[in-house]
Design an enzyme around this catalytic site. Structure first.
Site, PDB file in Angstrom:
ATOM      1  N   CYS A   2      -9.039  -5.323 -16.672  1.00 41.77           N
ATOM      2  CA  CYS A   2      -9.866  -5.534 -17.867  1.00 41.77           C
ATOM      3  C   CYS A   2     -11.343  -5.705 -17.526  1.00 41.77           C
ATOM      4  CB  CYS A   2      -9.404  -6.775 -18.602  1.00 41.77           C
ATOM      5  SG  CYS A   2      -7.648  -6.794 -18.898  1.00 41.77           S
ATOM      6  N   ARG A  27     -12.266   0.731 -13.856  1.00 39.23           N
ATOM      7  CA  ARG A  27     -11.304  -0.345 -13.620  1.00 39.23           C
ATOM      8  C   ARG A  27      -9.958  -0.045 -14.264  1.00 39.23           C
ATOM      9  NH1 ARG A  27     -14.670  -5.441 -13.065  1.00 39.23           N
ATOM     10  NH2 ARG A  27     -12.911  -6.616 -13.823  1.00 39.23           N
ATOM     11  N   TRP A  75      -6.444  -3.815 -19.998  1.00 40.76           N
ATOM     12  CA  TRP A  75      -5.350  -3.173 -19.267  1.00 40.76           C
ATOM     13  C   TRP A  75      -4.134  -4.065 -19.500  1.00 40.76           C
ATOM     14  CZ3 TRP A  75      -1.954  -3.232 -15.004  1.00 40.76           C
ATOM     15  CH2 TRP A  75      -1.590  -1.972 -14.524  1.00 40.76           C
ATOM     16  N   ASN A 101     -10.547 -12.089 -19.454  1.00 40.86           N
ATOM     17  CA  ASN A 101      -9.887 -11.458 -18.299  1.00 40.86           C
ATOM     18  C   ASN A 101      -9.099 -12.542 -17.582  1.00 40.86           C
ATOM     19  OD1 ASN A 101     -11.199  -9.135 -18.862  1.00 40.86           O
ATOM     20  ND2 ASN A 101     -12.457  -9.108 -17.011  1.00 40.86           N
ATOM     21  N   GLY A 102      -7.934 -12.185 -17.045  1.00 39.22           N
ATOM     22  CA  GLY A 102      -7.122 -13.177 -16.325  1.00 39.22           C
ATOM     23  C   GLY A 102      -5.805 -13.378 -17.043  1.00 39.22           C
ATOM     24  N   GLU A 483       4.704  -0.066   7.480  1.00 41.93           N
ATOM     25  CA  GLU A 483       3.595   0.108   6.532  1.00 41.93           C
ATOM     26  C   GLU A 483       2.246   0.143   7.276  1.00 41.93           C
ATOM     27  OE1 GLU A 483       3.085   1.056   3.679  1.00 41.93           O
ATOM     28  OE2 GLU A 483       1.192   0.219   3.004  1.00 41.93           O
ATOM     29  N   LYS A 487      -0.430   3.267   7.203  1.00 38.22           N
ATOM     30  CA  LYS A 487      -1.842   3.140   6.812  1.00 38.22           C
ATOM     31  C   LYS A 487      -2.732   3.781   7.857  1.00 38.22           C
ATOM     32  CE  LYS A 487      -1.467   2.509   3.530  1.00 38.22           C
ATOM     33  NZ  LYS A 487      -0.362   2.263   2.702  1.00 38.22           N
ATOM     34  N   GLU A 490      -2.366   7.713   7.893  1.00 44.50           N
ATOM     35  CA  GLU A 490      -2.871   8.357   6.670  1.00 44.50           C
ATOM     36  C   GLU A 490      -4.382   8.542   6.662  1.00 44.50           C
ATOM     37  OE1 GLU A 490      -1.315   5.620   3.543  1.00 44.50           O
ATOM     38  OE2 GLU A 490      -0.976   7.493   2.483  1.00 44.50           O
ATOM     39  N   HIS A 506      15.645   0.928  23.789  1.00 38.86           N
ATOM     40  CA  HIS A 506      16.548   2.066  23.577  1.00 38.86           C
ATOM     41  C   HIS A 506      15.792   3.387  23.534  1.00 38.86           C
ATOM     42  CE1 HIS A 506      19.724  -0.808  22.924  1.00 38.86           C
ATOM     43  NE2 HIS A 506      18.881  -1.477  22.156  1.00 38.86           N
ATOM     44  N   LYS A 605      -2.962  11.242  -4.497  1.00 36.77           N
ATOM     45  CA  LYS A 605      -2.611   9.878  -4.913  1.00 36.77           C
ATOM     46  C   LYS A 605      -1.215   9.829  -5.511  1.00 36.77           C
ATOM     47  CE  LYS A 605      -3.167   5.537  -5.682  1.00 36.77           C
ATOM     48  NZ  LYS A 605      -2.836   4.731  -4.487  1.00 36.77           N
TER      49      LYS A 605
HETATM   50  O1  M6R Z   1       3.213   6.207  -6.781  1.00 36.70           O
HETATM   51  P1  M6R Z   1       4.294   5.891  -5.785  1.00 36.70           P
HETATM   52  O2  M6R Z   1       4.331   4.452  -5.410  1.00 36.70           O
HETATM   53  O3  M6R Z   1       5.633   6.399  -6.218  1.00 36.70           O
HETATM   54  O4  M6R Z   1       3.869   6.706  -4.487  1.00 36.70           O
HETATM   55  C1  M6R Z   1       4.706   6.753  -3.375  1.00 36.70           C
HETATM   56  C2  M6R Z   1       3.986   7.333  -2.184  1.00 36.70           C
HETATM   57  O5  M6R Z   1       3.567   8.644  -2.464  1.00 36.70           O
HETATM   58  C3  M6R Z   1       2.767   6.502  -1.779  1.00 36.70           C
HETATM   59  O6  M6R Z   1       3.117   5.187  -1.511  1.00 36.70           O
HETATM   60  C4  M6R Z   1       2.098   7.100  -0.539  1.00 36.70           C
HETATM   61  O7  M6R Z   1       2.932   6.987   0.582  1.00 36.70           O
HETATM   62  C5  M6R Z   1       0.758   6.441  -0.275  1.00 36.70           C
HETATM   63  N1  M6R Z   1      -0.187   7.421   0.120  1.00 36.70           N
HETATM   64  C6  M6R Z   1       0.824   5.355   0.758  1.00 36.70           C
HETATM   65  O8  M6R Z   1      -0.401   4.845   1.095  1.00 36.70           O
END
Ligand code: M6R
Length: 610
Positions: A2, A27, A75, A101-102, A483, A487, A490, A506, A605
């Site tokens: 928001c 936002r 939002w 907001n909040g 994860e 990161k 990517e 292993h 995205k």
């Molecule tokens: O919108 P989603 O959470 O379904 O997306 C899943 C993946 O495509 C997403 O998490 C992707 O791996 C990102 N680029 C991770 O940073």
């Protein structure tokens, strides 16, 4: 999420406010509204949709001489997107309007009390209680009424208040949600961030927690929540418009990493009762029998969402004692999965539009399973396919590399596991109370990790030329390693692989030499000693260790100097805090290598195709 803007000056208020709201569009929002005072009367216009589509209502057909008003982009969190739920919200007589907001955590209790005193509510929002509370304390002094009203309020807020009897002042105040006051020439502004007002003034006062302001045309008086006057200094903002869109951060990813404490507050906001040890997940739509009948849970997702599901497996098996399987959505949909009416399938997605995850949901439903969506984007395709929902309330995520959505997914899964564990009588109510309490202090603990960003940047600068990384973790933090490695690869394009530390012997241990950096998560847990032994094996083979450890850990000192300390938290909450340094590390490696952090090559995205 928001956005708020308030204006008092000599220009048409609705035009200035509309302009400011458009600059807050980045936002994300689903509805917007403006209120002004004209001839001792409040005039309000609000609707759902994009600003360009409701401009006619808010500006073109809203002729008014008023030069005082407030506006908001919403939002949706509490209550669906609708004109009624859009801000600003008024009191019973529309004497005053509030943009908020909040999240007001105790709004249900307050709403019940105010309704019993005769107040009539027009929306489903938590925010509307603020307008009625202020009304109930108003006796001619707006500032005092706001201060008195907030004494009853639990939660986070940044608010701007307009009253028909006060055409020469706006009142604003904040706790946890950001708010600034912009100082102009015979005009002043209130805004949730500087982007909204930069075209009018660069002279800005940042309000601290529990500080407010009475904003007039010719001056501003700052006060504390106790009503005491306070002196504040203005700063000159030197941003270009693009940086301003990112709230001053160089990339959306960094901004989103820094938003995470607030995201956790939003994910848990209004959903817990610490006194009763209760958790309310409003859109869950699972009945008691659904919950008791569940014999197995299957979690599906892709990428970061999948890794959050892997943490979900550890959480649910420990707290609910139901067997959980975690599957990549792209595998699940094609492998004739064994799910039936006694299986609960949990599909996790930030966008709610990921093609593989949507297909997995359809497959699970075809086979008779109940499907619960853990989703960020409201009104996304997934929200229409699933039987029940847990919204994660992360707000719009723009950086391609997901950060704040991951944190919100973990927080939402923790709430879900605690709730199911309590309903199935696995968990003691005292345990649930304790964990709710710990969840609520987690944002401050994360802020302490974020404060170490310079230290993490310095660490990252030592590894810019590494060819490959290994990430290690065990138990709850094996998914953290997965994860963290995702990161890094990517956005920095450095090869990174993650393993459960116990798997090293292993095979992967063959990769270790003095050119292989190994990032290990070794915070206090039931598997701390085991992980430490695995790291000694790395050290013995000259691997370069970087470790994420609990503050004050003395044992690790003889293994490596490259360490990032995080505050001690329960093991079940540790994945939420431990991933923060890994996000920052990946960010700085990529940024220092001069790469496009927000739009990494080859990535989208939202992956809406197979
Ligand atoms: O919108 P989603 O959470 O379904 O997306 C899943 C993946 O495509 C997403 O998490 C992707 O791996 C990102 N680029 C991770 O940073």
């Amino acid at each position: 999420m928001c956005g708020i803007i308030g204006y008092i000056g000599n220009k048409p208020a609705n035009e200035v406010i509309f302009d400011g709201l458009t600059r807050l569009e980045y936002r994300g929002y689903d509805s917007a509204g403006i209120a002004v005072v004209d001839n001792q009367k409040i005039h309000v216009r609000k609707d759902i949709g994009k600003l360009r589509n409701i401009r006619k209502l808010l500006v073109d057909d809203f002729s008014s001489d008023s030069s005082i008003g407030i506006g908001h982009t919403r939002w949706a969190t509490h209550g669906r997107p609708s004109a009624f739920n859009a801000h600003p919200h008024g009191d019973c007589q529309t004497s005053l309007m509030v943009a908020h907001n909040g999240i007001i955590e105790n709004f249900m209790k307050l709403k019940k009390r105010l309704a019993s005193e005769g107040h009539e509510f027009k929306s489903e929002t938590d925010s509307e209680v603020l307008a009625h509370l202020i009304e109930s304390h108003y006796d001619g002094n707006l500032k005092s009424a706001v201060i008195e009203a907030l004494k009853d309020v639990e939660g986070a807020y940044a608010i701007a208040v307009l009253h028909k009897n006060h055409p020469d002042e706006l009142v604003c105040i904040r706790k946890e949600s950001p708010l600034i006051v912009g100082l102009g020439n015979e005009e002043n502004f209130i805004a949730s961030d500087v982007t909204a007002i930069l075209q009018y003034t660069r002279s800005v006062v940042y309000l601290d927690n529990f500080e407010g302001a009475v904003v007039k045309r010719d001056g501003v008086e700052f006060f504390t929540i106790e009503g005491e006057k306070v002196e504040k200094n203005a700063v000159q903002v030197e941003w270009n418009p693009v940086a301003a869109e990112k709230g001053g951060f160089s990339h959306f990813m960094l901004k989103e990493i820094f938003e995470q404490p607030q995201v956790i507050r939003n994910t848990i906001g209004g959903r817990t009762s610490e006194e009763e040890g209760k958790i309310y997940l409003e859109e869950l739509r699972l009945t008691g029998p659904d919950i008791y009948r569940t014999q197995r849970i299957v979690i599906v997702g892709c990428g970061t969402a999948f890794y959050s599901g892997c943490v979900g497996k550890y959480l649910i098996e420990k707290l609910v004692q139901i067997p959980v399987e975690c599957d990549l959505a792209s595998e699940f949909r094609y492998r004739s999965p064994l799910v039936d009416a006694n299986t609960l399938v949990i599909a996790i997605s930030q966008s709610g539009e990921t093609a593989d995850t949507l297909a997995a949901v359809k497959e699970a439903k075809k086979r008779g399973a109940k499907v619960l969506g853990v989703v960020n984007a409201k009104e996304s395709s997934m929200t229409r396919e699933v039987d029940g929902l847990v919204y994660i309330h992360a707000g719009p995520e723009i950086g391609v590399a997901s950060t704040k959505a991951y944190i919100a997914m973990l927080t939402a899964l923790t709430l879900l596991a605690l709730m199911l564990g309590k309903i199935r009588s696995v968990l003691d109510p005292e345990f649930v109370k304790e964990k709710i309490k710990e969840l609520k202090i987690l944002p401050q603990q994360i802020e302490r990790v974020l404060d170490k960003h310079e230290e993490i940047k310095e660490l990252a600068s030592q590894f810019l030329h590494a060819k490959s990384f290994l990430y290690l973790g065990r138990g709850f933090n094996y998914p953290t390693a997965l994860e963290g490695a995702l990161k890094l690869k990517e956005i920095s394009y450095i090869h990174a692989e993650a393993y459960a530390a116990g798997e090293m012997k292993h095979g992967p241990i063959a990769l270790i030499d003095d050119e292989m950096p190994v990032m290990a998560i070794v915070t206090q847990s039931d598997v701390y000693d085991k992980t430490l032994s695995n790291l000694k094996e790395v050290q013995a083979r000259s691997g370069q260790l970087i470790v994420v450890v609990t503050e004050g850990d003395g044992e690790i000192a003889h293994l490596t100097d490259c360490k990032i300390e995080v505050p001690a938290v329960s093991e079940i909450l540790s994945p939420i805090i431990n991933v923060i340094p890994l996000q920052l590390f990946a960010y700085y490696v990529a940024d220092l290598r001069g790469l496009d952090v927000d739009q990494p090559r080859n990535l989208a995205k939202s992956v809406t195709v197979e």
